[in-house]
Design a protein around this motif. Structure first.
Motif, PDB file in Angstrom:
ATOM      1  N   ASP A 279      11.050  10.043  26.972  1.00 15.52           N
ATOM      2  CA  ASP A 279       9.858  10.874  26.803  1.00 15.52           C
ATOM      3  C   ASP A 279       9.400  11.012  25.357  1.00 15.52           C
ATOM      4  N   GLY A 280      10.132  10.392  24.437  1.00 14.63           N
ATOM      5  CA  GLY A 280       9.710  10.504  23.039  1.00 14.63           C
ATOM      6  C   GLY A 280      10.873  10.840  22.134  1.00 14.63           C
ATOM      7  N   LEU A 281      10.552  11.540  21.057  1.00  8.41           N
ATOM      8  CA  LEU A 281      11.534  11.779  19.996  1.00  8.41           C
ATOM      9  C   LEU A 281      11.982  13.237  19.989  1.00  8.41           C
ATOM     10  N   LEU A 282      13.271  13.436  19.711  1.00  9.46           N
ATOM     11  CA  LEU A 282      13.817  14.783  19.546  1.00  9.46           C
ATOM     12  C   LEU A 282      14.578  14.831  18.233  1.00  9.46           C
ATOM     13  N   VAL A 283      14.474  15.928  17.513  1.00 12.93           N
ATOM     14  CA  VAL A 283      15.226  16.065  16.261  1.00 12.93           C
ATOM     15  C   VAL A 283      16.683  16.380  16.581  1.00 12.93           C
ATOM     16  N   ASN A 284      17.582  15.594  16.007  1.00 11.43           N
ATOM     17  CA  ASN A 284      19.012  15.854  16.175  1.00 11.43           C
ATOM     18  C   ASN A 284      19.570  16.631  14.990  1.00 11.43           C
ATOM     19  N   GLU A 285      19.545  16.027  13.809  1.00 10.61           N
ATOM     20  CA  GLU A 285      20.128  16.680  12.633  1.00 10.61           C
ATOM     21  C   GLU A 285      19.237  16.471  11.421  1.00 10.61           C
ATOM     22  N   LEU A 286      19.440  17.296  10.404  1.00 13.02           N
ATOM     23  CA  LEU A 286      18.776  17.133   9.107  1.00 13.02           C
ATOM     24  C   LEU A 286      19.818  17.032   7.998  1.00 13.02           C
ATOM     25  N   ALA A 287      19.525  16.225   6.992  1.00 13.68           N
ATOM     26  CA  ALA A 287      20.318  16.239   5.756  1.00 13.68           C
ATOM     27  C   ALA A 287      19.345  16.189   4.591  1.00 13.68           C
ATOM     28  N   MET A 288      19.661  16.891   3.517  1.00 13.63           N
ATOM     29  CA  MET A 288      18.753  16.950   2.352  1.00 13.63           C
ATOM     30  C   MET A 288      19.444  16.411   1.118  1.00 13.63           C
ATOM     31  N   ARG A 289      19.561  15.093   1.109  1.00 11.95           N
ATOM     32  CA  ARG A 289      20.280  14.375   0.044  1.00 11.95           C
ATOM     33  C   ARG A 289      20.222  12.908   0.437  1.00 11.95           C
ATOM     34  N   PRO A 290      20.666  12.000  -0.464  1.00  3.41           N
ATOM     35  CA  PRO A 290      20.835  10.619  -0.017  1.00  3.41           C
ATOM     36  C   PRO A 290      21.740  10.625   1.219  1.00  3.41           C
ATOM     37  N   HIS A 291      21.490   9.711   2.139  1.00  6.53           N
ATOM     38  CA  HIS A 291      22.144   9.808   3.440  1.00  6.53           C
ATOM     39  C   HIS A 291      22.660   8.437   3.866  1.00  6.53           C
ATOM     40  N   ASN A 292      23.713   8.469   4.630  1.00 11.12           N
ATOM     41  CA  ASN A 292      24.327   7.230   5.115  1.00 11.12           C
ATOM     42  C   ASN A 292      23.311   6.319   5.812  1.00 11.12           C
ATOM     43  N   SER A 293      22.347   6.909   6.475  1.00  9.27           N
ATOM     44  CA  SER A 293      21.344   6.093   7.172  1.00  9.27           C
ATOM     45  C   SER A 293      20.396   5.400   6.197  1.00  9.27           C
TER      46      SER A 293
ATOM     47  N   GLN B 191       7.073  21.399   5.780  1.00  6.31           N
ATOM     48  CA  GLN B 191       7.187  22.750   6.335  1.00  6.31           C
ATOM     49  C   GLN B 191       8.405  23.482   5.794  1.00  6.31           C
ATOM     50  N   LEU B 192       9.474  22.734   5.558  1.00 12.16           N
ATOM     51  CA  LEU B 192      10.692  23.383   5.050  1.00 12.16           C
ATOM     52  C   LEU B 192      10.710  23.427   3.522  1.00 12.16           C
ATOM     53  N   GLY B 193       9.735  22.802   2.884  1.00 11.66           N
ATOM     54  CA  GLY B 193       9.684  22.834   1.425  1.00 11.66           C
ATOM     55  C   GLY B 193      10.801  22.040   0.763  1.00 11.66           C
ATOM     56  N   VAL B 194      11.166  20.925   1.397  1.00  7.91           N
ATOM     57  CA  VAL B 194      12.244  20.090   0.840  1.00  7.91           C
ATOM     58  C   VAL B 194      11.778  19.438  -0.459  1.00  7.91           C
ATOM     59  N   VAL B 195      12.638  19.417  -1.471  1.00 10.00           N
ATOM     60  CA  VAL B 195      12.411  18.579  -2.652  1.00 10.00           C
ATOM     61  C   VAL B 195      13.621  17.666  -2.799  1.00 10.00           C
ATOM     62  N   GLY B 196      13.338  16.357  -2.885  1.00 10.47           N
ATOM     63  CA  GLY B 196      14.409  15.365  -2.879  1.00 10.47           C
ATOM     64  C   GLY B 196      14.306  14.605  -1.574  1.00 10.47           C
ATOM     65  N   LEU B 197      15.428  14.056  -1.138  1.00  5.19           N
ATOM     66  CA  LEU B 197      15.418  13.301   0.118  1.00  5.19           C
ATOM     67  C   LEU B 197      15.663  14.216   1.301  1.00  5.19           C
ATOM     68  N   LEU B 198      15.047  13.846   2.400  1.00  2.00           N
ATOM     69  CA  LEU B 198      15.329  14.472   3.692  1.00  2.00           C
ATOM     70  C   LEU B 198      15.583  13.359   4.685  1.00  2.00           C
ATOM     71  N   ALA B 199      16.754  13.384   5.316  1.00  2.00           N
ATOM     72  CA  ALA B 199      17.040  12.447   6.412  1.00  2.00           C
ATOM     73  C   ALA B 199      16.905  13.219   7.714  1.00  2.00           C
ATOM     74  N   VAL B 200      16.070  12.694   8.603  1.00  2.00           N
ATOM     75  CA  VAL B 200      15.911  13.314   9.915  1.00  2.00           C
ATOM     76  C   VAL B 200      16.522  12.355  10.941  1.00  2.00           C
ATOM     77  N   GLU B 201      17.594  12.814  11.574  1.00  2.00           N
ATOM     78  CA  GLU B 201      18.210  12.008  12.633  1.00  2.00           C
ATOM     79  C   GLU B 201      17.544  12.381  13.944  1.00  2.00           C
ATOM     80  N   LEU B 202      17.151  11.356  14.687  1.00  2.00           N
ATOM     81  CA  LEU B 202      16.355  11.562  15.895  1.00  2.00           C
ATOM     82  C   LEU B 202      17.034  10.943  17.111  1.00  2.00           C
ATOM     83  N   PHE B 203      16.804  11.565  18.264  1.00  2.00           N
ATOM     84  CA  PHE B 203      17.108  10.917  19.530  1.00  2.00           C
ATOM     85  C   PHE B 203      15.826  10.286  20.053  1.00  2.00           C
ATOM     86  N   GLN B 204      15.885   9.009  20.380  1.00  2.00           N
ATOM     87  CA  GLN B 204      14.779   8.408  21.121  1.00  2.00           C
ATOM     88  C   GLN B 204      15.100   8.515  22.603  1.00  2.00           C
ATOM     89  N   THR B 205      14.211   9.145  23.360  1.00  2.00           N
ATOM     90  CA  THR B 205      14.404   9.289  24.814  1.00  2.00           C
ATOM     91  C   THR B 205      13.211   8.631  25.509  1.00  2.00           C
TER      92      THR B 205
END
Lengths: 382, 382
Positions: free
Chosen positions: A260-274, A244-258
């Motif tokens: 009730d399910g998953l929530l998006v916390n942060e995005l990074a568009m590059r190699p990522h520590n995780s 949807q965002l048209g990312v090319v390369g890596l996308l890291a999506v940091e999530l909260f598990q609750t």
């Protein structure tokens, strides 16, 4: 193209550890990463053959850099959007593009767009003045989490606020903010996906990330005891965001598990520590995958290379005592299977200076090894 | 020591693919390999930050190089012994030392010493004149294998002789020779061991090497269907050779497996083609292990990272047709799990320009993948 090898040249803006590790992956692919570093002492500049010294905020330097690259990509999110757009307008291939990268640069844009697209998020609000903060806190319950819209990382730019007084003090600084509810977490997860210009997408196994003081200290791959259903949901969510965002390369999506399910916390568009665990722990490292994605090569296999993989970050400790070289000797004697990655950085308290990775069949013993190794290298005591 | 990082500097004489891949391993250890290359276009010189251009036969260049290294080691065996002795006499740490390295430089010295020490070898003889060759051939049976005592590699310097006439023609060239019986092989094996100055030794699993025209084309790890008894015998033999010859760093022992047991074929004292599979296939790559050994760090775990690992060399094919970059695209689409290593070399027929590694659980399918990938990259057809 490098006329000596007939292979493409990828340029990475920023000379930190991500560029350093991307260079290692580039070498295997027959390439040599071109690096725009701020200083010859940057981690990547210490090891790469093809380094330009310059500022990522200087359009002339960026243009000069781009001229000798087949594709330009990033070690960080700090290149101004206007510069990226200018390069693209001049015909340079830049991945991810400014239209995508803005959502990793600006939390207000990210929250607004992901909410429009229907991706799950903590309750949040734009902060135009103190009233917004206080009203939001009163609505969802204090404490709340204010975040600088731009420039935050590793816990910087994140401000837990207990009450209206703390909110007032923060607003007085003039920092542009959004505010989010404090989510009742089960834990934090992360999903790394790669997407190519062609549109191919590949997702890595979902990992659990363990934070301390807002800094990621451990990553457990795969996330222990995660249901297949949630794992698939997390991967589909990340793939959806990338598309949807048209990312090319890596996308890291940091999530909260609750609960009730998953929530998006942060995005990074590059190699990522995780994703550092992928160097030894997955069939294709995130660094190779990022290169493949930005070059529009078909993406590599993302499966685990061992049943349990744990990465622990090395944060600069207090100097003094045994040197890092002496500590390495002792660590290697203690655990011949531990893998160490040092970034060539000067040690400063709290700074990420490297990471260790342990692999094996049992998550709890693998985790214990990684944590023990990181503690030893940081503190000089077991 | 690198004052910026507090970590040691390893210098490697020779800028080929072994130095190139050692640099990748050095980066993880917080280091940057210092390289003495003959040309800025050498594979390692294309990717390393710290390169001196000079000849490995030039003592002044070697001395200049050694001055900024904590330890000097080698990408090949072509540095004259006298130069290595001179450097050691001046106080530079050089591993392996001249006393050990001579046995990898000179086949007559190697055969003589290993025979004295009781290690198993094919029947062999020194060739001082044609009579020695003919008498040996008549004794053990033609054909025999004559070998240049110095300078051979990848099938060069190895001369199968069918009869006295061929022997006479070879002797007429004046090349210093030894001669060996042609062994009835079951297959060829190789064992890689590392030894540190402290005396620690670590052996990798025994592999099968497959040769074509005297050049290694495939390495199967572990050697399929090798009895535990022979595997242990091969490792003990290699460890014994490393200790007895005082090797520091890596030692590759190439072996003939015969119906009667194992015979030593060749020695190399550096990272070796038979160990390239360790990059993804073992917990510690041979390149990291070599660095650890020459720096006297405790050695790394040598266990397999997958049940079956196959490396296939890429030999330069006829130029023309699809570029290597286009071939990579197709290969990655065909096999997302294949790992490719390109050395930055100009393609010349028969020259090793890279290798591929496949990993998995079943040796025959893993082997088929590696062979298919290598064939495609070399020939541009499946």
């Amino acid at each position: 193209m490098d006329t000596r090898t007939g292979l493409p040249v990828v340029g990475m803006v920023g000379g930190g550890q991500l560029a350093r590790m991307t260079h290692q992956a580039a070498i295997a692919l027959g390439q040599s990463l071109r690096v725009l570093a701020q200083s010859p002492d940057d981690g990547a500049a210490l090891v790469a053959a093809d380094v330009q010294i310059g500022e990522h905020t200087d359009l002339d330097a960026l243009r000069e850099f781009a001229k000798s690259c087949d594709v330009v990509t990033f070690d960080h999110e700090h290149v101004p959007s206007a510069h990226i757009r200018a390069l693209a307008a001049e015909g340079f291939a830049v991945h991810p593009g400014a239209d995508a990268l803005q959502f990793a640069q600006d939390k207000l844009l990210m929250r607004t767009r992901l909410t429009e697209l229907g991706f799950p998020a903590p309750r949040w609000r734009t902060v135009e003045g103190l009233d917004d903060l206080v009203q939001f806190g009163d609505e969802v319950g204090w404490p709340v989490i204010a975040k600088a819209t731009r420039g935050g990382y590793d816990g910087r730019g994140v401000f837990p606020l207990s009450d209206a007084d703390e909110a007032a003090a923060l607003v007085a600084t003039g920092t542009p903010l959004i505010v989010e509810e404090r989510v009742r977490l089960v834990r934090e997860l992360a999903v790394l996906v790669a997407r190519s210009p062609f549109g191919q997408v590949a997702a890595y196994p979902v990992v659990e990330t363990v934070q301390r003081d807002g800094i990621c200290v451990e990553v457990l791959a795969p996330a222990p005891d995660l249901s297949e259903e949630l794992a698939v949901a997390a991967q589909e969510l990340a793939i959806g965001v990338a598309k949807q965002l048209g990312v090319v390369g890596l996308l890291a999506v940091e999530l909260f598990q609750t609960a009730d399910g998953l929530l998006v916390n942060e995005l990074a568009m590059r190699p990522h520590n995780s994703g550092h665990w992928t160097i030894e722990g997955a069939r294709t490292s995130q660094f190779e995958q990022h290169l493949r994605a930005v070059l529009d090569y078909p993406l590599g296999e993302t499966s685990l290379a061992a049943p349990a993989v744990v990465m622990a970050n090395l944060l600069g400790g207090e100097p003094g005592g045994m040197s890092i070289d002496e500590r390495l000797h002792h660590l290697f004697a203690e655990d011949p299977g531990i893998k160490v990655h040092l970034y060539g950085k000067q040690v400063r308290p709290g700074r990420k200076i490297g990471h260790v990775t342990a692999l094996g069949s049992d998550m709890s013993s693998v985790r214990a090894r990684a944590v023990r190794a990181a503690k030893w290298l940081q503190e000089g005591q077991w």
